[in-house]
Design an enzyme around this catalytic site. Structure first.
Site, PDB file in Angstrom:
ATOM      1  N   GLY A   1     -44.976  48.739 -54.240  1.00  0.00           N
ATOM      2  CA  GLY A   1     -45.002  49.051 -52.805  1.00  0.00           C
ATOM      3  C   GLY A   1     -45.018  50.554 -52.598  1.00  0.00           C
ATOM      4  O   GLY A   1     -44.025  51.235 -52.847  1.00  0.00           O
ATOM      5  N   ALA A   2     -46.181  51.045 -52.143  1.00  0.00           N
ATOM      6  CA  ALA A   2     -46.325  52.500 -51.948  1.00  0.00           C
ATOM      7  C   ALA A   2     -46.100  52.862 -50.488  1.00  0.00           C
ATOM      8  O   ALA A   2     -46.851  53.639 -49.902  1.00  0.00           O
ATOM      9  CB  ALA A   2     -47.718  52.935 -52.406  1.00  0.00           C
ATOM     10  N   GLY A   3     -45.043  52.301 -49.881  1.00  0.00           N
ATOM     11  CA  GLY A   3     -44.731  52.634 -48.487  1.00  0.00           C
ATOM     12  C   GLY A   3     -43.688  53.741 -48.424  1.00  0.00           C
ATOM     13  O   GLY A   3     -43.637  54.605 -49.306  1.00  0.00           O
TER      14      GLY A   3
ATOM     15  N   LYS B   1     -23.869  45.874 -43.529  1.00  0.00           N
ATOM     16  CA  LYS B   1     -25.060  46.510 -42.952  1.00  0.00           C
ATOM     17  C   LYS B   1     -25.822  45.480 -42.105  1.00  0.00           C
ATOM     18  O   LYS B   1     -26.315  45.794 -41.015  1.00  0.00           O
ATOM     19  CB  LYS B   1     -25.943  47.053 -44.091  1.00  0.00           C
ATOM     20  CG  LYS B   1     -27.273  47.625 -43.669  1.00  0.00           C
ATOM     21  CD  LYS B   1     -27.245  49.143 -43.688  1.00  0.00           C
ATOM     22  CE  LYS B   1     -28.445  49.829 -43.069  1.00  0.00           C
ATOM     23  NZ  LYS B   1     -29.718  49.476 -43.614  1.00  0.00           N
TER      24      LYS B   1
ATOM     25  N   GLU C   1     -38.130  42.419 -39.621  1.00  0.00           N
ATOM     26  CA  GLU C   1     -37.465  41.691 -40.704  1.00  0.00           C
ATOM     27  C   GLU C   1     -36.414  40.726 -40.127  1.00  0.00           C
ATOM     28  O   GLU C   1     -35.392  40.454 -40.746  1.00  0.00           O
ATOM     29  CB  GLU C   1     -36.842  42.684 -41.695  1.00  0.00           C
ATOM     30  CG  GLU C   1     -37.910  43.502 -42.426  1.00  0.00           C
ATOM     31  CD  GLU C   1     -37.354  44.486 -43.464  1.00  0.00           C
ATOM     32  OE1 GLU C   1     -37.735  44.400 -44.645  1.00  0.00           O
ATOM     33  OE2 GLU C   1     -36.547  45.341 -43.079  1.00  0.00           O
TER      34      GLU C   1
HETATM   35  P1  NAD Z   1     -43.166  50.050 -45.807  1.00  0.00           P
HETATM   36  O1  NAD Z   1     -43.861  49.048 -44.942  1.00  0.00           O
HETATM   37  O2  NAD Z   1     -43.297  51.493 -45.496  1.00  0.00           O
HETATM   38  O3  NAD Z   1     -43.643  49.869 -47.316  1.00  0.00           O
HETATM   39  C1  NAD Z   1     -43.835  48.628 -47.928  1.00  0.00           C
HETATM   40  C2  NAD Z   1     -45.047  48.745 -48.832  1.00  0.00           C
HETATM   41  O4  NAD Z   1     -45.124  47.583 -49.653  1.00  0.00           O
HETATM   42  C3  NAD Z   1     -46.374  48.838 -48.065  1.00  0.00           C
HETATM   43  O5  NAD Z   1     -47.096  49.950 -48.535  1.00  0.00           O
HETATM   44  C4  NAD Z   1     -47.077  47.535 -48.440  1.00  0.00           C
HETATM   45  O6  NAD Z   1     -48.479  47.652 -48.468  1.00  0.00           O
HETATM   46  C5  NAD Z   1     -46.491  47.281 -49.826  1.00  0.00           C
HETATM   47  N1  NAD Z   1     -46.670  45.920 -50.321  1.00  0.00           N
HETATM   48  C6  NAD Z   1     -46.387  44.746 -49.697  1.00  0.00           C
HETATM   49  N2  NAD Z   1     -46.743  43.711 -50.471  1.00  0.00           N
HETATM   50  C7  NAD Z   1     -47.261  44.239 -51.604  1.00  0.00           C
HETATM   51  C8  NAD Z   1     -47.821  43.681 -52.797  1.00  0.00           C
HETATM   52  N3  NAD Z   1     -47.943  42.357 -52.966  1.00  0.00           N
HETATM   53  N4  NAD Z   1     -48.264  44.510 -53.771  1.00  0.00           N
HETATM   54  C9  NAD Z   1     -48.181  45.858 -53.619  1.00  0.00           C
HETATM   55  N5  NAD Z   1     -47.672  46.449 -52.501  1.00  0.00           N
HETATM   56  C10 NAD Z   1     -47.209  45.643 -51.521  1.00  0.00           C
HETATM   57  O7  NAD Z   1     -41.630  49.614 -45.867  1.00  0.00           O
HETATM   58  P2  NAD Z   1     -40.343  50.545 -46.074  1.00  0.00           P
HETATM   59  O8  NAD Z   1     -40.009  51.215 -44.800  1.00  0.00           O
HETATM   60  O9  NAD Z   1     -40.510  51.364 -47.302  1.00  0.00           O
HETATM   61  O10 NAD Z   1     -39.233  49.426 -46.291  1.00  0.00           O
HETATM   62  C11 NAD Z   1     -39.053  48.743 -47.518  1.00  0.00           C
HETATM   63  C12 NAD Z   1     -37.678  48.063 -47.454  1.00  0.00           C
HETATM   64  O11 NAD Z   1     -36.679  49.090 -47.443  1.00  0.00           O
HETATM   65  C13 NAD Z   1     -37.461  47.257 -46.170  1.00  0.00           C
HETATM   66  O12 NAD Z   1     -36.712  46.108 -46.436  1.00  0.00           O
HETATM   67  C14 NAD Z   1     -36.673  48.208 -45.271  1.00  0.00           C
HETATM   68  O13 NAD Z   1     -35.870  47.549 -44.318  1.00  0.00           O
HETATM   69  C15 NAD Z   1     -35.821  48.924 -46.314  1.00  0.00           C
HETATM   70  N6  NAD Z   1     -35.364  50.255 -45.868  1.00  0.00           N
HETATM   71  C16 NAD Z   1     -36.250  51.174 -45.395  1.00  0.00           C
HETATM   72  C17 NAD Z   1     -35.812  52.430 -45.003  1.00  0.00           C
HETATM   73  C18 NAD Z   1     -36.764  53.479 -44.485  1.00  0.00           C
HETATM   74  O14 NAD Z   1     -36.299  54.534 -44.046  1.00  0.00           O
HETATM   75  N7  NAD Z   1     -38.060  53.289 -44.511  1.00  0.00           N
HETATM   76  C19 NAD Z   1     -34.429  52.736 -45.111  1.00  0.00           C
HETATM   77  C20 NAD Z   1     -33.547  51.767 -45.597  1.00  0.00           C
HETATM   78  C21 NAD Z   1     -34.034  50.525 -45.979  1.00  0.00           C
HETATM   79  O1  KPL Z   2     -29.697  50.823 -39.717  1.00  0.00           O
HETATM   80  C1  KPL Z   2     -29.993  50.990 -38.557  1.00  0.00           C
HETATM   81  C2  KPL Z   2     -31.375  50.618 -38.149  1.00  0.00           C
HETATM   82  O2  KPL Z   2     -31.908  51.169 -37.193  1.00  0.00           O
HETATM   83  O3  KPL Z   2     -31.946  49.752 -38.839  1.00  0.00           O
HETATM   84  C3  KPL Z   2     -28.954  51.469 -37.575  1.00  0.00           C
HETATM   85  C4  KPL Z   2     -29.344  52.764 -36.941  1.00  0.00           C
HETATM   86  C5  KPL Z   2     -27.627  51.659 -38.300  1.00  0.00           C
HETATM   87  C6  KPL Z   2     -28.726  50.492 -36.468  1.00  0.00           C
HETATM   88  O4  KPL Z   2     -28.467  49.229 -36.869  1.00  0.00           O
END
Ligand code: NAD
Ligand code: KPL
Length: 305
Positions: A9-11, A184, A264
């Site tokens: 996952g390159a997100g 969380k 989600e």
């Molecule tokens: P995102 O959507 O930015 O990235 C996910 C990536 O996974 C996308 O690039 C997508 O194309 C890729 N993907 C999906 N299926 C795939 C597959 N089969 N093969 C290859 N790539 C695939 O998501 P994110 O924001 O990075 O979030 C990822 C998880 O982390 C989530 O559960 C999110 O709630 C959690 N999270 C995110 C943050 C944040 O700041 N972004 C912070 C805390 C937790």
């Molecule tokens: O984690 C958060 C979110 O936005 O997903 C906070 C800011 C803590 C609120 O639930």
């Protein structure tokens, strides 16, 4: 040669981890969806991380799921609703004693992945770091935070935590990772859906204190019932503290909805309601919140699962 980190996952989070590990000199391989994505990535020349306004591109090698060396260490960085399917595609490449690190928010996806990989060691993570995608293969490091990692079935910390320390990824091994994930989840359930339904920043919930308090009471009841009393402690105070501390921010669910992206919900509020039903616990306000949110998402043409 140290064990490569395969990043699925390159997100946002995948890029945040891959770039920091790569710049610390650790071998990293990025796994992208298909050949078209691989070609697009190669044309871009790498992953770009924007930190303190400065952009740096890292030429992290990439591959598709169907080819490459056996995988010993896998970081799963896709959304909770994609994790199970994405890992299933990689299962034939996983070494029998592989370690799989799950960065997904909420609960439910970790168990689904672990169930399909009985021989692998699955490690869950809960992160307060923040990142968002600014463009293709380009991510902004928006909020410094911490990542707790843990394995509910095996308390011993893995040796590769040293890689994270060298890469400057703030982390801690947590013997009670389930408690952290539940806490969380409860915070997210008390805040995120209401910000969507009231169309407000987190701070806007200060005008809905009664609604928040009622939800916190039901969430605390649920946490107690499912064996997580520590996650229930002072929940309402913590929720009020987070609302105050992040008053100017939009919650992650609000941002997903306003960008017309799938939420989600099933791994947050949906999971809470499912577990409550399994325990035959009647939580009317939480159930009503779920129904209101599902209705709202459907009215916007967004998936409600
Ligand atoms: P995102 O959507 O930015 O990235 C996910 C990536 O996974 C996308 O690039 C997508 O194309 C890729 N993907 C999906 N299926 C795939 C597959 N089969 N093969 C290859 N790539 C695939 O998501 P994110 O924001 O990075 O979030 C990822 C998880 O982390 C989530 O559960 C999110 O709630 C959690 N999270 C995110 C943050 C944040 O700041 N972004 C912070 C805390 C937790
Ligand atoms: O984690 C958060 C979110 O936005 O997903 C906070 C800011 C803590 C609120 O639930």
């Amino acid at each position: 040669m140290s064990t490569p980190w395969h990043v699925l996952g390159a997100g946002s989070l995948g890029t945040l981890w891959a770039t920091r590990l790569a710049r610390a000199g650790h071998p990293v391989r990025l796994i992208v969806r298909d050949t078209a994505r691989l070609l697009a990535y190669q044309a871009a020349g790498g992953l770009t991380l924007v930190e303190h306004g400065e952009a740096t591109t890292y030429a992290v090698p990439a591959e598709t799921a169907d080819r490459g060396e056996p995988i010993q260490r896998l970081l799963v960085a896709c959304k909770a609703y994609d994790a199970e399917k994405a890992v299933a595609q990689l299962a034939p490449r996983l070494a029998p004693d592989a370690e799989v690190i799950l960065l997904q928010n909420g609960l439910g996806s970790q168990d689904a992945v672990a169930a399909q990989l009985p021989q692998a060691r699955c490690i869950s993570a809960s992160s307060t770091e923040g990142a968002f995608r600014e463009g293709e293969w380009r991510v902004v490091f928006a909020g410094h935070g911490y990542t707790w990692l843990g394995d509910a079935s095996h308390p011993v910390a893995p040796i590769w935590l040293e890689d994270l320390a060298v890469a400057g990824i703030p982390h801690e091994w947590s013997p009670d990772i389930l408690t952290r994930l539940w806490r969380k989840l409860a915070l997210n359930c008390a805040i995120n859906p209401l910000t969507v339904l009231h169309n407000c920043r987190n701070g806007g919930l200060q005008d809905h204190q009664c609604e928040v308090a009622t939800l916190c009471a039901e969430l605390a009841e649920l946490l107690e019932r499912c064996g997580q009393p520590a996650a229930a402690e002072n929940l309402q105070q913590e929720v009020e503290r987070v609302i105050h501390a992040t008053a100017a921010n939009y919650s992650s669910m609000y941002q997903d909805v306003s960008n017309h992206r799938r939420t989600e919900i099933s791994y947050l509020l949906g999971h809470a309601c499912k577990v409550a039903a399994r325990h035959q616990l009647n939580l009317p306000h939480l159930n009503q919140l779920q129904q209101r949110l599902i209705h709202h998402l459907q009215s916007l043409g967004l998936p409600s699962d």
